[in-house]
Write an enzyme that holds these catalytic residues in place. Structure first.
Site, PDB file in Angstrom:
ATOM      1  N   SER A  33       0.832  -1.198   0.000  1.00  0.00           N
ATOM      2  CA  SER A  33       0.000   0.000   0.000  1.00  0.00           C
ATOM      3  C   SER A  33       0.875   1.261   0.000  1.00  0.00           C
ATOM      4  O   SER A  33       1.739   1.411  -0.857  1.00  0.00           O
ATOM      5  CB  SER A  33      -0.932  -0.058   1.225  1.00  0.00           C
ATOM      6  OG  SER A  33      -1.896   0.947   1.158  1.00  0.00           O
ATOM      7  N   ASP A  48      -8.896  -6.506  -4.231  1.00  0.00           N
ATOM      8  CA  ASP A  48      -8.506  -5.187  -3.710  1.00  0.00           C
ATOM      9  C   ASP A  48      -9.122  -4.117  -4.613  1.00  0.00           C
ATOM     10  O   ASP A  48      -8.724  -3.954  -5.760  1.00  0.00           O
ATOM     11  CB  ASP A  48      -6.974  -5.081  -3.709  1.00  0.00           C
ATOM     12  CG  ASP A  48      -6.481  -3.761  -3.122  1.00  0.00           C
ATOM     13  OD1 ASP A  48      -7.303  -2.876  -2.824  1.00  0.00           O
ATOM     14  OD2 ASP A  48      -5.248  -3.631  -2.965  1.00  0.00           O
ATOM     15  N   HIS A  79      -7.952  -5.177   0.094  1.00  0.00           N
ATOM     16  CA  HIS A  79      -6.677  -4.470   0.210  1.00  0.00           C
ATOM     17  C   HIS A  79      -5.804  -5.045   1.328  1.00  0.00           C
ATOM     18  O   HIS A  79      -4.588  -5.143   1.195  1.00  0.00           O
ATOM     19  CB  HIS A  79      -6.952  -2.984   0.464  1.00  0.00           C
ATOM     20  CG  HIS A  79      -5.729  -2.138   0.472  1.00  0.00           C
ATOM     21  ND1 HIS A  79      -4.884  -2.037  -0.615  1.00  0.00           N
ATOM     22  CD2 HIS A  79      -5.191  -1.351   1.433  1.00  0.00           C
ATOM     23  CE1 HIS A  79      -3.894  -1.214  -0.322  1.00  0.00           C
ATOM     24  NE2 HIS A  79      -4.045  -0.787   0.912  1.00  0.00           N
ATOM     25  N   ASP A  80      -6.443  -5.437   2.422  1.00  0.00           N
ATOM     26  CA  ASP A  80      -5.697  -5.946   3.571  1.00  0.00           C
ATOM     27  C   ASP A  80      -5.028  -7.294   3.309  1.00  0.00           C
ATOM     28  O   ASP A  80      -4.283  -7.780   4.164  1.00  0.00           O
ATOM     29  CB  ASP A  80      -6.626  -6.073   4.796  1.00  0.00           C
ATOM     30  CG  ASP A  80      -6.562  -4.826   5.669  1.00  0.00           C
ATOM     31  OD1 ASP A  80      -5.725  -3.947   5.381  1.00  0.00           O
ATOM     32  OD2 ASP A  80      -7.345  -4.741   6.632  1.00  0.00           O
TER      33      ASP A  80
END
Lengths: 207, 377
Positions: free
Chosen positions: B156, B321, B354-355
């Protein structure tokens, strides 16, 4: 044949394929390999021809194989084209025994000659003598170059040397060179559509 | 597979270093010297060729792996990646984690005392950018005797730092691992950040950023900011799987208290975050994200911006994501390709949005392990 013998034979066969392709790749070129598997062709070409290149592969485990092999790879689905790759950004684009596993045959061939000056294509010839014999006997062929049963084959397009050359003509793609080999790896000169098990092409726009 | 507890780096301790020379920031402001807190794992080899910098994202810190002797529950945020025998193997690499400038875990930031006024910086802390973080990290590298990183790794916002390293110090980074990242934020990304910022600045306890002097914390704002952020970290499918429409009390209560489990989860995440994270740092981090755009100085041409890079790249994205979707990673990949740089790009099937980059998905970790194993030290 034992598992070991089978593997040795497959490796010999693969080396043979690689050598034919390498013969068409001048040293130091920039190469794109579509459906590159675990990157062993690119690795071979970088070791024997000092090429720099990238592989394109959709399968996650094969991408992992490429990374283990230290081969540059881009995970994407070439059925959707090669958008992102710039025009004429490679000297050669290769698709080694993978075209028959894809649906978008025309699109892929056109895209290949957009991103590279010349395309190298190899595929198993469905009209090879033993394949014809199998069909004549009422069975789907299983051979050296078509090693899968009908129910688990990754191949989705079954075509012959004659079919392929028709398509190239229709797409305005020029066959610059063709080499065909029988199952024993001997080069075929007479009636390749009957006697050739595996076909290799150099393709371009114009001669 | 070895369990993470068996190959932990064990007890770790944070270190602190002060840099006396002023740092000119991208905004034009200047910091009169600063401090960074950091942790290291493994041993720097004699050639100093095995150092890996791990950059944190929005809410991360220098505490990447292991735990503290006096706080065994406080396990590093990327402990599943870093340790002996883990993909980022501390038997091979010397791994460095640093709390970025402007952070709230001990490095100089809004909570620090401004030497010019004798009071906490608060809202007066100058805006820092990804490039400023990299410049500060480079000073830490100098301090540790690391001329060249074997790799800079980040997910990220951390991935943006790895990318920025390859542009700011092309000679000082051999490999960049850019995971679940993007070459710049989209309008939608910025919009989410702005909602988070507005939640904070409109909290009556914010006091224009000088809440500390007023003895309060804009807890409600921080909580909302984290809640909206958290939604963007998860995928729709994973949220559906985890919570669905499960009811807290087994029936509709027809009230504005927690009815659905997902509400409870978000409130919990918000509360937890608001207890320890600094609001000014959060504002600044989101702005650092918004401003990051290496192509900005090149008329939006990312390929031109990346022309100076020399590193080899590992780029990875995750299928679910939607914050930094795979297409964003592909932008980086094709700009690298244009510059004929080495790159391996994997698009990983993972349900966690995303995580995902923080999880130990076996295929994801196998890719990282394979790439890192091939790095010569």
């Amino acid at each position: 044949m034992t598992e070991h013998e089978r593997r040795v034979k497959a490796e010999q066969r693969e080396r043979f394929d690689f050598a034919v392709i390498a013969g068409w790749i001048p040293p130091g070129e920039r190469v794109l390999d579509l459906g590159c598997g675990d990157g062993r062709l690119l690795r071979y070409l970088s070791e024997t021809r000092d090429v720099s290149g990238y592989g394109v592969e959709i399968d996650g485990d094969s991408v992992l194989g490429c990374i283990r092999n230290g081969v540059d790879v881009i995970q994407m689905d070439i059925e959707c084209g090669l958008s992102g790759f710039e025009d004429k950004s490679f000297d050669h684009v290769i698709i080694s025994q993978a075209l028959q596993t894809m649906h978008a045959t025309e699109g892929i061939l056109n895209e290949m000659l957009r991103v590279a000056d010349e395309a190298v294509v190899s595929f198993p010839n469905f009209a090879y003598r033993t394949n014809r014999a199998a069909i004549a006997a009422g069975r789907m062929p299983v051979s050296e170059d078509l090693p899968y049963d009908w129910f688990d084959t990754p191949n989705v397009r079954f075509f012959t040397i004659a079919d392929f050359e028709d398509l190239c003509a229709r797409l305005g793609i020029h066959v610059r060179e063709r080499l065909t080999f029988d199952e024993a790896g001997r080069e075929v000169s007479e009636d390749p559509n009957l006697n050739g098990s595996l076909a290799f092409y150099r393709l371009g726009r114009g001669s | 597979m070895v369990m993470s507890s068996e190959n932990s780096v064990g007890v770790v301790a944070a270190q602190r270093v002060r840099f006396a020379a002023p740092l000119l920031l991208k905004s034009g402001a200047q910091l009169p010297g600063f401090e960074l807190v950091f942790e290291t794992y493994g041993t720097l080899n004699a050639e100093h060729s095995n150092a890996v910098l791990v950059c944190h994202a929005l809410s991360g810190s220098h505490h990447i792996a292991g735990h503290y002797a006096d706080d065994p529950e406080n396990v590093g945020w990327w402990d599943n990646l870093v340790g002996p025998g883990k993909p980022l193997d501390t038997r091979k690499f010397f791994v460095v984690g640093v709390n970025n400038l402007g952070g709230c875990y001990g490095s100089t930031g809004p909570l620090s005392v401004n030497p010019e006024t004798g009071r906490r910086y608060g809202a007066d802390f100058p805006m820092v950018t990804v490039e400023d973080w990299v410049a500060a990290q480079a000073r830490l590298a100098d301090h540790l005797g690391i001329a060249t990183w074997a790799a800079v790794v980040g997910g990220s916002l951390g991935g943006m730092q790895a990318l920025a390293w390859s542009l700011q110090f092309p000679e000082r980074i051999r490999h960049a691992l850019v995971i679940a990242s993007a070459p710049k934020l989209s309008a939608q990304n910025i919009a989410f950040n702005e909602v988070a910022r507005q939640a904070i600045v409109s909290d009556p306890d914010f006091h224009g950023g000088h809440y500390a002097e007023n003895g309060v914390i804009p807890t409600r704002g921080l909580r909302l900011a984290r809640m909206v952020g958290h939604i963007t970290y998860l995928s729709d499918s994973q949220m559906g799987e985890k919570f669905g429409r499960q009811l807290r009390h087994g029936e509709h209560k027809f009230s504005y208290d927690v009815d659905f489990e997902v509400e409870s989860y978000l409130r919990h995440q918000g509360d937890k975050f608001a207890r320890f994270f600094d609001a000014n740092t959060y504002l600044m981090m989101t702005k650092a994200l918004d401003y990051f755009d290496p192509a900005y100085a090149y008329d939006g041409n990312l390929a031109a911006a990346l022309a100076r890079a020399k590193a080899s790249f590992f780029v990875a994205s995750f299928s679910t994501d939607w914050r930094f979707a795979p297409a964003r990673s592909r932008e980086i990949v094709f700009a690298l390709l244009h510059n004929r740089l080495h790159v391996a790009y994997a698009e990983i099937e993972c349900d966690a949005g995303h995580d995902s980059f923080l999880l130990d998905d076996p295929h994801y970790h196998a890719l990282l392990r394979a790439y890192l194993e091939n790095i010569a030290v």
